[in-house]
Structures are given as structure tokens and as C-alpha cells.
Design a protein around this motif. Structure first.
Motif, short mmCIF file in Angstrom:
data_model
loop_
_atom_site.label_atom_id
_atom_site.label_comp_id
_atom_site.label_asym_id
_atom_site.label_seq_id
_atom_site.Cartn_x
_atom_site.Cartn_y
_atom_site.Cartn_z
N SER A 1 -5.50 10.94 0.34
CA SER A 1 -5.72 9.54 -0.01
C SER A 1 -4.48 8.99 -0.72
O SER A 1 -3.71 9.74 -1.32
N PRO A 2 -4.28 7.67 -0.66
CA PRO A 2 -3.11 7.08 -1.30
C PRO A 2 -3.12 7.31 -2.82
O PRO A 2 -4.16 7.28 -3.45
N ILE A 3 -1.94 7.54 -3.35
CA ILE A 3 -1.79 7.71 -4.79
C ILE A 3 -1.56 6.33 -5.39
O ILE A 3 -0.55 5.68 -5.10
N LYS A 4 -2.49 5.87 -6.22
CA LYS A 4 -2.42 4.50 -6.74
C LYS A 4 -1.95 4.43 -8.18
O LYS A 4 -1.33 3.46 -8.58
N GLU A 5 -2.27 5.43 -8.98
CA GLU A 5 -1.89 5.41 -10.39
C GLU A 5 -0.40 5.72 -10.55
O GLU A 5 0.10 6.67 -9.96
N LYS A 6 0.28 4.90 -11.35
CA LYS A 6 1.73 5.09 -11.55
C LYS A 6 2.05 6.49 -12.07
O LYS A 6 3.01 7.12 -11.63
#
Length: 61
Positions: free
Chosen positions: A3-8
């Protein structure tokens, strides 16, 4: 594919791991025995890292 990594913070961790893997690979290559394919692979990894950085920069939180 994950899944996409969203947290910086997770993005930074991901990039650090990839960069460390690149550095390990770079350390393992003996300059006297390096072939063109080795150099091409290193350039490809750098291009992938650059692409991932741009992707993370453009991803909305």
C-alpha cells in the motif's frame, strides 16, 4: 505491491532503508572488477530513489 506510504516519517524511513541498501551494494563492488552492467544497475537504483522522492513530495497528506 504494498500500500502507498502516506506518513512523512514512514517515507523517510523507507528512503533511508533504500539508500542504505544502495550504499551496501556500492561497498560490495570492487572497482577493478566492476562491469558496465554494474554501473548501469547503480544508476538505475539512483533513478528509482529520485523517482520515489518526487512521488513522496507530490503525494498529498
Amino acid at each position: 505491491m504494498g500500500s502507498p506510504i502516506k506518513e512523512k516519517e514512514d517515507q523517510v524511513v523507507f528512503l533511508k532503508k533504500r539508500l542504505n541498501m544502495f550504499l551496501d551494494l556500492l561497498d560490495a563492488i570492487e572497482p577493478e572488477n566492476a562491469e558496465l552492467e554494474d554501473i548501469d544497475r547503480l544508476i538505475s537504483i539512483i533513478d528509482d530513489l529520485e523517482s520515489k522522492c518526487r512521488e513522496f513530495q507530490n503525494r498529498e497528506l
